[in-house]
Design an enzyme around this catalytic site. Structure first.
Site, PDB file in Angstrom:
ATOM      1  N   CYS A   1       2.286  -3.275  20.212  1.00 24.11           N
ATOM      2  CA  CYS A   1       2.245  -4.716  20.468  1.00 24.11           C
ATOM      3  C   CYS A   1       3.563  -5.207  21.068  1.00 24.11           C
ATOM      4  O   CYS A   1       4.520  -4.443  21.250  1.00 24.11           O
ATOM      5  CB  CYS A   1       1.936  -5.464  19.178  1.00 24.11           C
ATOM      6  SG  CYS A   1       3.314  -5.492  18.002  1.00 24.11           S
TER       7      CYS A   1
ATOM      8  N   GLU B   1      -2.281  12.532  -5.183  1.00 22.74           N
ATOM      9  CA  GLU B   1      -3.725  12.383  -5.041  1.00 22.74           C
ATOM     10  C   GLU B   1      -4.369  13.709  -4.655  1.00 22.74           C
ATOM     11  O   GLU B   1      -3.806  14.506  -3.910  1.00 22.74           O
ATOM     12  CB  GLU B   1      -4.082  11.364  -3.951  1.00 22.74           C
ATOM     13  CG  GLU B   1      -3.783   9.923  -4.275  1.00 22.74           C
ATOM     14  CD  GLU B   1      -4.275   8.987  -3.172  1.00 22.74           C
ATOM     15  OE1 GLU B   1      -5.257   9.342  -2.479  1.00 22.74           O
ATOM     16  OE2 GLU B   1      -3.682   7.912  -3.003  1.00 22.74           O
TER      17      GLU B   1
ATOM     18  N   GLU C   1       0.247   5.700   1.808  1.00 23.95           N
ATOM     19  CA  GLU C   1      -0.060   6.540   2.966  1.00 23.95           C
ATOM     20  C   GLU C   1       0.284   5.858   4.299  1.00 23.95           C
ATOM     21  O   GLU C   1      -0.583   5.635   5.149  1.00 23.95           O
ATOM     22  CB  GLU C   1      -1.537   6.951   2.946  1.00 23.95           C
ATOM     23  CG  GLU C   1      -1.897   7.878   1.803  1.00 23.95           C
ATOM     24  CD  GLU C   1      -3.342   8.329   1.819  1.00 23.95           C
ATOM     25  OE1 GLU C   1      -3.643   9.375   1.234  1.00 23.95           O
ATOM     26  OE2 GLU C   1      -4.190   7.617   2.429  1.00 23.95           O
TER      27      GLU C   1
END
Length: 672
Positions: free
Chosen positions: A158, A308, A151
Site C-alpha cells: 500500500c 500449536e 502467526e
C-alpha cells in the site's frame, strides 16, 4: 536453562477460546481439561473486537471472568494480545489499516492478518491494547508468558508501505547514487534521480510473477523491508508489555520454514522461540524434524516451545487426513526430542462455526471425554507429568551444522534463471534428510553463529556470499573443519550483484575450482556420475568446472562435458572443502554424507535403520536418548548406553536389545 522460573515441567495445553461459548460450557471445560492433565491455556488470541468495541471504549469484563475462572482451577496462562485481527469499526474509520495485495488489490475488512504493518493506525491501537492488557493482568500469579499477536505473515503493497520503504532505503543506502549502484539500475534504464521515483516491486511494476523479478536487488530489499516492518510491530508490543511485566517471557508463534519473514532476525527479539507445527499429509519425519531444528537453530541452539499442533486433523489442506492412533503422541515427543520444552495444541474445544469448525480439538463437538483423541491426549498428559522437569532446558548435541539463510532463499527464488525447479529449501533438505536417516544430529545455523563446536559445515547452494562469511568458512576449514557446498554457489554479493572474476567467487580458493558454466537440465533429463563405484544420477543443474588444486572424486559420464568434475575435494589448511556440482538422489546423499561424517569421527546416535529416529539432549540433570519409531512395524534397537527409561521406569544396560513398537517412543536417561 529454563525459559521461565514459573514452570517445573513440560507445559501441556494450548489455545482456548471460551469467548466462543456460553458460560455454562466454561465449567464443563475446566473439568474435562483437568482430567486430560492440561496445565496451561493460551487465552485471548482473537478477542480485539470484544476488548475494544469502539475507539475509546475498552471492555475487559469477560476476559476478567475467564482469567478468574482458569486461575481458580489451577491453570497457567499464556496471554495473547489479540492484535492479529483488527476490529471492523477500525477498518471502516481508518482504511489505511487495510492491506494492498501483490497484484495491487486493496483489501476490505475480513479474514485475518489484514493489517498493514506500516499503518499508523495499527501501530497506535495495537500497542495501546498490549499495554492495557499488561497493566490489567500483571499481578496474576498464573500468568507465565505473553503471546504477541498470532502467526505474523503476509505482505502489504500500500501507500503506507511505499513511503516507509523509501525511508528504509534512504537509511540503508544514504545516497541515491549508492542505491543505483547496489541495484544496478543502469540496466534497462532504471536509474533513479529522486527517492519518490521508487515504487514497490510487484505485479504493477517489476515482477513477471510472484517469484520472478526483473530487478532482483529491489525485490530482495523489499522482502527484507517487509520482514522488518512486521518485526517492528512485534517489537513495539513487546516493549509495551515488557515495560509492565519485565520478568515474564514475551514471544510470538512462528511457522517453521515460513519464507516471508527472516526468523533468524526475529529470534533476537524473542525471549523464547515458539512455533506451530502443522505438517502436510505427505511430509516425512525428516521434514518435520528439520523444521524443529530450524526453530531451535534460529536462537543459537536453545530450546523452543511447541505452541500449536493439531490433536487430530487440520482444516485447510486439500485432504484433511486424521492423525492415526499414536501419531499425535509420537510427533509430540519428536518435538521434545529436537528441543521443545512444551507440548501444546490448537485447540482445546472445537468451534461450531466459520473457518476452523472442522479443525481438531481436545474436546470435540460431542463435548465429552469419550473420543479417541481425548483419550490419547489424556494419556500423553499423564506421561508428561511423570517426566516432570527432567528435560527442561536441555540442548541438542550436534557436531554437524547446516547453513540456512533467508536472504539466500529470497534471492535464489526471485531470480530470472537458471531453472524454475531450483528451490533453496529443497536442496537443503536433501542433505538434512541424509543426516536424519543416519541418526546424526544437526544444528541449523546462520551467518552470525559460531562454528567452533562443529566438525562439518554443509551449505547447499550458497548462492549469496555475504561480506565476511567467506572468511568465517575459510577459518573453519583452515582449523580442520570439513566444508560442503554445491552447484550455484558463490555467485552474488548481499545486493544480488554478481561477484566477477569467476565462480564460485569468494569461495574459489577454499574449494580449489573454477566454475565456467552451468547446465540446467529439464525435468526428466539427467546425466550420471560415479561415486565409490556406484553410478548416481546428475539432475537439475550441472556445473562445468576446472580444478585449481582440488582433487577430482567423480566426473560426469555423458554429454559434451563428460569427464569434467562432478565432485571435488580440496585440502585447505588442516581441513577439507567439497564441491558437489549437481543434484543427485537420496542414495547418493546418504553415501556421501555418511562417508564424510565417518572420516570426521562423527558417530550416529543409534545404528541407522529405516523409520528409526534418534537424538540426544543434555542439561544439568543428565543426557537423554530419544528413540522414535515412525514405522508400522516393530523395531529392534541395540542400546549403546545404559540408563533408566523415563516413561516406563525400567533400567537398561548397554548392549541390550529394545523392542520399539510401531509409533513407539523410548526416552533413556543415560548412566554416565
Amino acid at each position: 536453562m529454563k525459559y521461565s522460573n514459573k514452570v517445573n515441567k513440560i507445559v501441556y495445553g494450548g489455545d482456548y477460546n471460551p469467548e466462543q461459548w456460553p458460560k455454562e460450557v466454561w465449567k464443563e471445560d475446566m473439568k474435562l481439561l483437568k482430567e486430560a492433565h492440561i496445565d496451561v491455556l493460551t487465552l485471548n488470541v482473537f478477542a480485539w473486537a470484544s476488548l475494544q468495541p469502539s475507539e475509546e471504549e475498552y471492555d475487559f469484563s469477560r476476559l476478567d471472568e475467564i482469567m478468574e475462572l482458569v486461575g481458580e482451577h489451577g491453570f497457567s496462562v499464556c496471554l495473547a494480545t489479540s492484535t492479529a485481527a483488527h476490529p471492523a469499526w477500525m477498518a471502516k474509520k481508518y482504511p489505511d489499516i487495510l492491506r494492498v495485495e501483490f497484484n495491487g488489490m486493496k483489501r476490505k475488512f475480513g479474514g485475518r492478518h489484514n493489517s498493514c504493518p506500516n499503518s499508523p493506525t495499527y501501530r497506535k491501537y495495537s500497542v495501546r491494547l498490549a499495554k492495557k492488557l499488561a497493566e490489567r493482568y500483571k499481578d496474576c500469579d498464573n500468568l507465565i508468558a505473553w503471546h504477541i499477536s498470532n502467526e505474523y505473515g503476509g505482505e502489504c503493497y500500500c501507500d503506507n508501505c511505499e513511503k516507509a520503504f523509501r525511508v528504509w532505503l534512504k537509511k540503508k543506502y544514504r545516497t541515491i547514487e549508492e542505491l543505483n549502484r547496489a541495484w544496478n539500475t543502469s540496466f534497462w534504464g532504471h536509474t533513479f534521480y529522486e527517492w519518490d521515483e521508487i515504487v514497490l516491486p510487484n505485479l504493477l511494476s517489476e515482477h513477471f510473477e510472484y517469484d520472478r523479478s526483473q530487478f532482483q536487488g529491489m525485490t530482495l530489499d523489499y522482502k527484507r523491508f517487509n520482514s522488518e516492518s512486521m518485526l517492528e510491530c512485534y517489537k513495539m508490543e513487546y516493549e509495551a508489555v515488557k515495560s509492565v511485566t519485565p520478568n515474564l517471557p514475551v514471544t510470538t508463534n512462528l511457522m517453521g520454514f515460513y519464507k516471508n519473514l527472516d526468523y533468524k532476525m526475529w529470534a533476537k527479539y524473542m525471549d523464547v522461540v515458539v512455533w506451530d507445527n502443522y505438517p502436510a499429509n505427505e511430509d516425512t519425519p525428516a521434514q518435520i524434524a528439520m523444521s524443529h531444528d530450524l526453530m531451535r537453530g534460529i536462537k543459537g541452539g536453545t530450546p523452543f516451545l511447541l505452541m500449536e499442533q493439531t490433536p487430530s486433523v487440520t482444516n485447510w489442506l486439500s485432504y484433511n487426513a486424521l492423525k492415526r492412533p499414536g501419531v499425535m503422541r509420537l510427533w509430540s515427543y519428536q518435538a521434545v526430542a529436537h528441543g521443545a520444552d512444551s507440548v501444546m495444541f490448537f485447540q482445546m474445544r472445537r468451534s461450531i462455526g466459520a473457518c476452523e469448525k472442522l479443525h481438531g480439538a481436545i474436546i470435540d463437538h460431542v463435548g465429552t471425554n469419550q473420543t479417541r483423541v481425548y483419550r490419547e491426549a489424556q494419556a500423553l498428559g499423564k506421561e508428561l507429568e511423570r517426566i516432570g522437569e527432567e528435560t527442561l532446558g536441555a540442548v541438542t548435541e550436534a557436531e554437524v551444522a547446516v547453513y540456512f539463510d533467508w536472504d539466500n532463499w529470497w534471492a535464489i527464488e526471485c531470480s530470472a534463471g537458471p531453472s524454475c525447479e531450483l528451490k533453496y529449501k529443497d536442496e537443503v533438505y536433501l542433505y538434512y534428510e541424509a543426516l536424519h536417516s543416519l541418526n546424526i544430529p544437526a544444528d541449523i545455523v546462520g551467518e552470525e553463529d559460531d562454528l567452533e563446536r562443529y566438525k562439518v559445515l554443509i551449505a547447499p547452494i550458497l548462492y549469496m556470499t555475504k561480506p565476511g562469511y567467506d572468511e568465517k568458512i575459510r577459518r573453519f576449514v583452515e582449523k580442520g573443519g570439513v566444508f560442503v557446498t554445491t552447484f550455484f554457489s558463490g555467485i552474488v554479493d548481499e545486493h544480488d550483484l554478481v561477484i566477477t572474476g569467476g565462480y564460485p567467487g569468494r569461495l574459489r580458493d577454499i574449494l580449489g575450482i573454477w566454475v565456467e558454466e552451468s547446465d540446467a537440465l529439464p525435468h526428466g533429463v539427467q546425466n550420471e556420475f560415479s561415486y565409490q563405484g556406484i553410478v548416481y544420477p546428475a539432475k537439475l543443474l550441472c556445473d562445468l568446472s576446472h580444478p585449481e588444486g582440488a582433487e577430482v572424486l567423480s566426473t560426469y559420464e555423458k554429454d559434451f562435458y563428460q569427464g569434467m568434475p562432478a565432485i571435488t575435494k580440496n585440502s585447505f589448511g588442516k581441513g577439507e572443502a567439497y564441491y558437489v556440482a549437481t543434484r543427485s538422489d537420496r542414495a547418493f546423499y546418504e553415501k556421501f554424507i555418511g562417508t564424510l561424517c565417518k572420516e570426521a569421527g562423527i558417530r550416529p546416535v543409534a545404528e541407522p535403520q529405516k523409520k528409526l529416529e534418534a537424538t540426544i539432549r543434555s542439561n544439568e540433570n543428565g543426557r537423554y536418548l530419544f528413540l522414535l519409531n515412525h514405522g508400522e512395524e516393530m523395531l529392534s534397537v541395540i542400546l549403546e548406553y545404559s540408563g533408566k527409561e523415563l516413561l516406563s521406569g525400567n533400567t537398561y544396560q548397554a548392549g541390550e536389545k529394545v523392542k520399539l513398537p510401531a509409533k513407539g517412543v523410548f526416552i533413556l536417561r543415560l548412566q554416565e
